[in-house]
Design a protein around this motif. Structure first.
Motif, PDB file in Angstrom:
ATOM      1  N   ARG A 180       0.808  -1.367  -0.246  1.00  0.00           N
ATOM      2  CA  ARG A 180      -0.298   0.123  -0.327  1.00  0.00           C
ATOM      3  C   ARG A 180       0.947   1.412   0.055  1.00  0.00           C
ATOM      4  O   ARG A 180       0.845   2.366  -0.500  1.00  0.00           O
ATOM      5  N   THR A 181       2.393   0.932   0.667  1.00  0.00           N
ATOM      6  CA  THR A 181       3.130   2.188   0.428  1.00  0.00           C
ATOM      7  C   THR A 181       4.088   2.462   0.385  1.00  0.00           C
ATOM      8  O   THR A 181       4.394   3.447  -0.594  1.00  0.00           O
ATOM      9  N   VAL A 182       4.842   1.776   0.037  1.00  0.00           N
ATOM     10  CA  VAL A 182       6.051   1.752  -0.769  1.00  0.00           C
ATOM     11  C   VAL A 182       5.784   1.482  -2.446  1.00  0.00           C
ATOM     12  O   VAL A 182       4.992   1.208  -2.949  1.00  0.00           O
ATOM     13  N   HIS A 183       6.711   2.176  -3.062  1.00  0.00           N
ATOM     14  CA  HIS A 183       6.487   1.985  -4.761  1.00  0.00           C
ATOM     15  C   HIS A 183       7.324   1.409  -5.494  1.00  0.00           C
ATOM     16  O   HIS A 183       8.030   1.332  -6.923  1.00  0.00           O
ATOM     17  N   ILE A 184       8.193   0.640  -4.514  1.00  0.00           N
ATOM     18  CA  ILE A 184       9.553  -0.711  -4.785  1.00  0.00           C
ATOM     19  C   ILE A 184       8.847  -1.606  -5.031  1.00  0.00           C
ATOM     20  O   ILE A 184       7.989  -1.838  -4.100  1.00  0.00           O
ATOM     21  N   PRO A 185       9.158  -2.642  -6.112  1.00  0.00           N
ATOM     22  CA  PRO A 185       8.831  -3.529  -5.758  1.00  0.00           C
ATOM     23  C   PRO A 185       8.808  -4.833  -4.519  1.00  0.00           C
ATOM     24  O   PRO A 185       9.847  -4.411  -3.729  1.00  0.00           O
ATOM     25  N   ILE A 186       8.336  -5.791  -4.018  1.00  0.00           N
ATOM     26  CA  ILE A 186       8.379  -6.445  -3.034  1.00  0.00           C
ATOM     27  C   ILE A 186       8.623  -8.008  -3.158  1.00  0.00           C
ATOM     28  O   ILE A 186       8.162  -8.177  -4.260  1.00  0.00           O
ATOM     29  N   SER A 187       9.781  -8.550  -2.341  1.00  0.00           N
ATOM     30  CA  SER A 187       9.738  -9.984  -2.528  1.00  0.00           C
ATOM     31  C   SER A 187       9.809 -10.539  -1.604  1.00  0.00           C
ATOM     32  O   SER A 187      10.587  -9.608  -0.158  1.00  0.00           O
ATOM     33  N   GLY A 188       8.042 -10.947  -1.160  1.00  0.00           N
ATOM     34  CA  GLY A 188       7.939 -12.277  -0.344  1.00  0.00           C
ATOM     35  C   GLY A 188       9.081 -12.743   0.666  1.00  0.00           C
ATOM     36  O   GLY A 188       8.848 -14.621   0.196  1.00  0.00           O
ATOM     37  N   THR A 189       9.402 -13.124   1.497  1.00  0.00           N
ATOM     38  CA  THR A 189       9.857 -14.678   2.500  1.00  0.00           C
ATOM     39  C   THR A 189       9.173 -15.163   3.447  1.00  0.00           C
ATOM     40  O   THR A 189       9.346 -14.098   4.279  1.00  0.00           O
ATOM     41  N   GLY A 190       8.955 -16.233   3.781  1.00  0.00           N
ATOM     42  CA  GLY A 190       8.843 -16.566   5.346  1.00  0.00           C
ATOM     43  C   GLY A 190       7.617 -17.518   4.938  1.00  0.00           C
ATOM     44  O   GLY A 190       5.794 -16.761   5.025  1.00  0.00           O
ATOM     45  N   GLY A 191       7.503 -18.588   5.353  1.00  0.00           N
ATOM     46  CA  GLY A 191       6.242 -19.808   5.639  1.00  0.00           C
ATOM     47  C   GLY A 191       5.850 -20.019   4.286  1.00  0.00           C
ATOM     48  O   GLY A 191       4.792 -21.088   4.477  1.00  0.00           O
ATOM     49  N   ALA A 192       6.173 -19.902   3.396  1.00  0.00           N
ATOM     50  CA  ALA A 192       5.324 -20.581   2.100  1.00  0.00           C
ATOM     51  C   ALA A 192       6.067 -21.868   1.479  1.00  0.00           C
ATOM     52  O   ALA A 192       7.188 -22.141   1.553  1.00  0.00           O
ATOM     53  N   ILE A 193       5.253 -22.581   1.523  1.00  0.00           N
ATOM     54  CA  ILE A 193       5.117 -24.148   1.687  1.00  0.00           C
ATOM     55  C   ILE A 193       4.586 -24.646   0.267  1.00  0.00           C
ATOM     56  O   ILE A 193       5.571 -25.763  -0.705  1.00  0.00           O
ATOM     57  N   THR A 194       3.604 -24.192  -0.483  1.00  0.00           N
ATOM     58  CA  THR A 194       2.973 -24.647  -1.289  1.00  0.00           C
ATOM     59  C   THR A 194       2.529 -23.568  -2.504  1.00  0.00           C
ATOM     60  O   THR A 194       2.894 -22.086  -1.930  1.00  0.00           O
ATOM     61  N   GLY A 195       2.094 -24.153  -3.366  1.00  0.00           N
ATOM     62  CA  GLY A 195       1.899 -22.944  -4.536  1.00  0.00           C
ATOM     63  C   GLY A 195       0.935 -21.929  -4.326  1.00  0.00           C
ATOM     64  O   GLY A 195       0.766 -20.766  -4.536  1.00  0.00           O
ATOM     65  N   GLU A 196      -0.171 -22.658  -3.531  1.00  0.00           N
ATOM     66  CA  GLU A 196      -1.033 -21.432  -3.083  1.00  0.00           C
ATOM     67  C   GLU A 196      -1.217 -20.639  -2.073  1.00  0.00           C
ATOM     68  O   GLU A 196      -1.556 -19.632  -2.002  1.00  0.00           O
ATOM     69  N   ASP A 197       0.364 -21.021  -1.619  1.00  0.00           N
ATOM     70  CA  ASP A 197       0.701 -19.750  -0.723  1.00  0.00           C
ATOM     71  C   ASP A 197       1.366 -18.702  -0.879  1.00  0.00           C
ATOM     72  O   ASP A 197       1.090 -17.286  -1.224  1.00  0.00           O
ATOM     73  N   VAL A 198       2.350 -19.499  -2.399  1.00  0.00           N
ATOM     74  CA  VAL A 198       3.180 -18.119  -3.489  1.00  0.00           C
ATOM     75  C   VAL A 198       1.786 -17.419  -4.269  1.00  0.00           C
ATOM     76  O   VAL A 198       2.164 -16.031  -3.822  1.00  0.00           O
ATOM     77  N   VAL A 199       0.318 -17.847  -4.824  1.00  0.00           N
ATOM     78  CA  VAL A 199      -0.744 -17.168  -5.152  1.00  0.00           C
ATOM     79  C   VAL A 199      -0.804 -16.023  -4.130  1.00  0.00           C
ATOM     80  O   VAL A 199      -1.065 -15.113  -4.424  1.00  0.00           O
ATOM     81  N   LYS A 200      -0.866 -16.455  -2.310  1.00  0.00           N
ATOM     82  CA  LYS A 200      -1.668 -15.271  -1.965  1.00  0.00           C
ATOM     83  C   LYS A 200      -0.785 -14.592  -1.412  1.00  0.00           C
ATOM     84  O   LYS A 200      -0.937 -13.413  -1.174  1.00  0.00           O
TER      85      LYS A 200
END
Ligand code: FMN
Length: 338
Positions: A239-259
């Motif tokens: 919502r706030t920053v204008h640069i891309p975000i790489s998420g990390t922490g807890g993703a186990i399935t493809g469904e998590d990646v989609v979330k």
């Protein structure tokens, strides 16, 4: 279908191998590539001042309460570990990058850790010269001495690095209450992306010996349960920053990646799932994301990025129960019958 444009790199999947023990030697890079990873972030190299961090205690990992979980392909676990920097010298690390670049067909992201701005910049320059496609600054390791915040020292480091190199620079931040402030500070200091978030620092104790387990000090801790706060941090930053975000922490399935993508991530860095469930995790994630896209008629992940944030309900608009206020005296305690 999974192609994702991230910091000028065209990734064939948004799934990236996160920095750690699955990106510590060249053979792992080819395994990552063979299993469909979009890119790899190499294990973090520490500056010479922290060379003691190149040596690790053994054992350095423990799956907490593993005996109480379903063994095998688990969806629930807590990985407790104390593994600090890349285990070779800096010269080895530059050579490691060169060899990866010679053999890998996917982007290679270097990762560094230092404290003085001059060391950060000098190391970043070497990473760039060795051919890395981007660089991640590990500002937030749970094993880092001192503060894990993106504080004034980190601002100086970020400025020094972006002033020195031409490749994209990611700031990897720590989870906590002020991730958003840190992400804004990183953006202002010139970061091209933020990685949200590193693992938490925790401790576990053996009640028989009455001592902390393993190496006897705090450790990094994470697991699938981390995904909920990770997603919140991504959503807030999106919502706030204008640069891309790489998420990390807890993703186990493809469904998590989609979330993670639905709350605003451009890419998702995965490690624990690979360590616990194997390299096939990446291929499985890719298949699950593709299946989801086909089912929803989505051709590019960019088109769904941040959708869930766009439809979040502001707290003032949350529909609340609006009947009679509860009257405590009407709650008559009934003794259970015979
Ligand atoms: C054993 C282990 C070692 C790690 N080493 C590093 C590291 O050297 N540098 C870094 O930036 N992150 C490191 N991490 C953090 C991972 O890169 C990743 O961000 C984190 O584990 C969250 O993703 P996950 O839940 O998919 O594991 C490490 C994590 C683990 C479990």
């Amino acid at each position: 279908m999974l192609t994702t444009l991230f910091l000028g790199m065209e990734l064939r999947s948004p799934v990236i191998v996160a920095s750690g023990p699955a990106s510590h030697d060249v053979n792992q890079i080819s395994l990552a590539e063979r299993h469909g990873a979009g890119a790899v972030v190499l294990k973090t190299a520490c500056s010479d001042k922290y060379q003691h961090m190149r040596f690790w205690p053994r054992p350095r990992y423990k799956l907490l309460d593993w005996d109480k979980q379903i063994a095998g392909r688990s969806k629930q676990f807590s990985l407790y570990s104390y593994e600090q920097g890349y285990s070779g010298s800096l010269e080895d690390y530059w050579e490691f990058i060169r060899v990866c670049k010679r053999h890998a067909g996917i982007p290679i992201v270097g990762s560094i850790f230092a404290d003085e701005a001059g060391d950060w910049a000098a190391m970043a320059a070497e990473v760039e010269m060795a051919g890395a496609d981007a660089i991640e600054l590990d500002i937030s390791s749970p094993h880092r001495p001192g503060s894990l915040e993106f504080d004034t020292t980190s601002v100086a480091a970020m400025r020094a690095v972006v002033g020195r190199v031409h490749i994209p620079v990611l700031a990897k931040l720590a989870p906590g209450t002020n991730v958003l402030k840190q992400a804004e500070a990183a953006e202002q200091a010139g970061a091209h992306a933020v990685t949200l978030c590193n693992r938490l620092q925790g401790i576990d104790v053996d009640i028989e010996s009455q001592r902390p387990i393993l190496h006897g000090y705090y450790a990094g801790i994470g697991g699938p349960w981390a995904k909920y706060y990770t997603m919140r941090h991504i959503a807030e930053a999106y919502r706030t920053v204008h640069i891309p975000i790489s998420g990390t922490g807890g993703a186990i399935t493809g469904e998590d990646v989609v979330k993670y993508i639905l709350v605003g991530a451009s890419t998702v860095q995965v490690l624990s799932a690979i360590l616990i469930n194997g390299w096939e995790t990446i291929a499985r994630m890719n298949e699950e994301i593709t299946g989801y896209m086909q089912r929803k008629g989505v051709d590019r992940l960019e088109s769904i990025r941040g959708q869930a944030v766009a439809s979040m309900t502001p707290p003032d608009n949350i529909v609340r129960w609006s009947g009679e206020p509860l009257d405590g005296t009407r709650n008559i305690w009934k003794e259970p019958g015979p």
